[in-house]
Design a protein around this motif. Structure first.
Motif, PDB file in Angstrom:
ATOM      1  N   HIS A 160       0.869  -1.171   0.000  1.00 53.44           N
ATOM      2  CA  HIS A 160       0.000   0.000   0.000  1.00 53.44           C
ATOM      3  C   HIS A 160       0.908   1.223   0.000  1.00 53.44           C
ATOM      4  O   HIS A 160       2.137   1.097   0.007  1.00 53.44           O
ATOM      5  CB  HIS A 160      -0.887   0.014   1.248  1.00 53.44           C
ATOM      6  CG  HIS A 160      -1.710  -1.240   1.446  1.00 53.44           C
ATOM      7  ND1 HIS A 160      -2.980  -1.380   0.944  1.00 53.44           N
ATOM      8  CD2 HIS A 160      -1.424  -2.404   2.082  1.00 53.44           C
ATOM      9  CE1 HIS A 160      -3.440  -2.583   1.263  1.00 53.44           C
ATOM     10  NE2 HIS A 160      -2.521  -3.223   1.959  1.00 53.44           N
ATOM     11  N   CYS A 195      -4.965   5.770   0.317  1.00 51.89           N
ATOM     12  CA  CYS A 195      -3.942   4.835  -0.128  1.00 51.89           C
ATOM     13  C   CYS A 195      -3.536   5.211  -1.544  1.00 51.89           C
ATOM     14  O   CYS A 195      -4.376   5.496  -2.383  1.00 51.89           O
ATOM     15  CB  CYS A 195      -4.468   3.397  -0.090  1.00 51.89           C
ATOM     16  SG  CYS A 195      -3.243   2.189  -0.658  1.00 51.89           S
ATOM     17  N   CYS A 199      -3.898  -1.575  -4.687  1.00 54.28           N
ATOM     18  CA  CYS A 199      -3.729  -2.727  -3.806  1.00 54.28           C
ATOM     19  C   CYS A 199      -4.906  -3.683  -3.913  1.00 54.28           C
ATOM     20  O   CYS A 199      -5.090  -4.552  -3.076  1.00 54.28           O
ATOM     21  CB  CYS A 199      -3.552  -2.249  -2.362  1.00 54.28           C
ATOM     22  SG  CYS A 199      -4.857  -1.139  -1.823  1.00 54.28           S
ATOM     23  N   HIS A 203      -9.054  -0.469  -3.408  1.00 59.57           N
ATOM     24  CA  HIS A 203      -7.973   0.505  -3.242  1.00 59.57           C
ATOM     25  C   HIS A 203      -8.520   1.921  -3.078  1.00 59.57           C
ATOM     26  O   HIS A 203      -8.084   2.685  -2.219  1.00 59.57           O
ATOM     27  CB  HIS A 203      -7.033   0.411  -4.452  1.00 59.57           C
ATOM     28  CG  HIS A 203      -6.224   1.623  -4.719  1.00 59.57           C
ATOM     29  ND1 HIS A 203      -5.205   2.033  -3.871  1.00 59.57           N
ATOM     30  CD2 HIS A 203      -6.270   2.526  -5.719  1.00 59.57           C
ATOM     31  CE1 HIS A 203      -4.665   3.138  -4.366  1.00 59.57           C
ATOM     32  NE2 HIS A 203      -5.291   3.460  -5.467  1.00 59.57           N
TER      33      HIS A 203
HETATM   34 CU1  CUA Z   1      -4.067   0.112  -0.108  1.00 56.19          CU
HETATM   35 CU2  CUA Z   1      -4.286   0.977  -2.292  1.00 56.19          CU
END
Ligand code: CUA
Length: 326
Positions: A160, A195, A199, A203
């Motif tokens: 991340h 973030c 991910c 996300h």
């Molecule tokens: Cu955790 Cu993008």
């Protein structure tokens, strides 16, 4: 078209101090990169203007006047070639040296007395642990204004990237750890984070909120967080909710101090002191909590909290209990 483009551009920079804007800085860590940004923007603007002026001069001065005449034929110019090699090199040096210096400054070793915070990126929420204070929380990162903080950043599952734009640049959260941000937040306020490394499914729904407080307010927050989870009075709806929590899957994944010790999901000991749920996606209201408990993946795509079959009465009791966890 020019007007429309101008309106769009204007709309984009209407509020430099918007909660997730990066054109204002609320920490000395942020100042370092913002200064570099302004310097490079200055160079870019000067080059842009110069190129536009030269372009206009060339267009008007050397435009074709007689379609039959052959333009003056030139081959090579040592002076010009030297100029367009040396001048960009000098400009790049003016960009590179401050940038390298800034890179080193943002890797500073935390000073003695810095507040240690372990920042852990999970799919898809942020965990914040204060190892010296015995506090664990999620999504809301509380920081005292004026005191250096050392954010030790790791990922629990995939990579991340921790980023609160108003506090400064982003940094990867890598399983196994190894990255750090040392910053001193300056101005009390609430600053959004997001973030910044793809991910997985949610996300975009992996947010956080940095709550920068005067030291006394921060200390008061710490004192409240250090208390065990509230124990509801017998016979109350919240007590029924605690029972539902104990009887169901909740207990295996979440920690509530004095009740359970799961480490898969966020620590809920003081859930009701937080502004949001679902990794910063929803305001913490009883309605949103009920929606979330009924079917988390329906609210947040890919959410690892499973759909839990509960009766309406059980959901309401659970919400009452969670809301009591001040
Ligand atoms: Cu955790 Cu993008």
């Amino acid at each position: 078209m020019a007007l429309a483009a101008l309106a769009l551009a204007w709309g984009g920079c209407g509020r430099f101090d918007s909660p997730a804007g990066y054109l204002t800085s609320r920490s000395e860590f942020g100042d370092v990169s913002l200064r570099i940004f302004h310097q490079i923007l200055g160079w870019d603007t000067a080059i842009f203007l110069l190129v536009q002026v030269l372009l206009l001069v060339a267009v008007f001065r050397f435009r074709e006047r007689d379609p039959r005449a052959l333009p003056v034929q030139i081959r090579g110019s040592a002076r010009l070639e030297l100029a367009w090699t040396v001048v960009p090199a000098v400009i790049l040096a003016f960009i590179a040296f401050p940038t390298i210096a800034a890179v080193f400054r943002t890797q500073a070793v935390p000073p003695a007395g810095a507040l240690r915070v372990q920042v852990v990126g999970h799919r898809w929420w942020w965990e914040f642990r204060y190892p010296d204070l015995g506090v664990t929380t999620a999504t809301d990162l509380h920081l005292p204004a004026g005191r250096p903080a050392s954010l030790e950043i790791t990922g629990a599952d995939v990579i991340h990237s921790f980023w609160v734009p108003q506090l400064g640049g982003k940094r990867d959260a890598i399983p196994g750890g190894g990255t750090r941000i040392v910053l001193t937040a300056r101005t009390p306020g609430e600053y959004y984070g997001q973030c910044a490394e793809f991910c997985g499914t949610s996300h975009a729904n992996m947010r956080d909120l940095a709550v920068v407080e005067p030291p006394a307010a921060f200390d008061a927050w710490v004192a409240r967080q250090q208390q065990p989870g509230a124990s509801p009075p017998d016979g109350s709806p919240a007590a029924a909710g605690l029972d539902v929590f104990r009887r169901n899957a909740c207990v295996g994944c979440h920690t509530i101090n004095g009740v359970s010790a799961g480490v898969v999901g966020p620590d809920l000991t003081h859930l009701a002191s937080r502004r949001t749920i679902a990794g910063g996606m929803l305001p913490r209201t009883p309605e949103n909590l009920a929606r979330w408990i009924r079917n988390a993946p329906a609210v947040k795509p890919g959410a690892l909290m499973p759909e839990i079959p509960l009766s309406d009465a059980d959901v309401q009791a659970l919400v009452a209990y969670l809301e009591s966890l001040q």
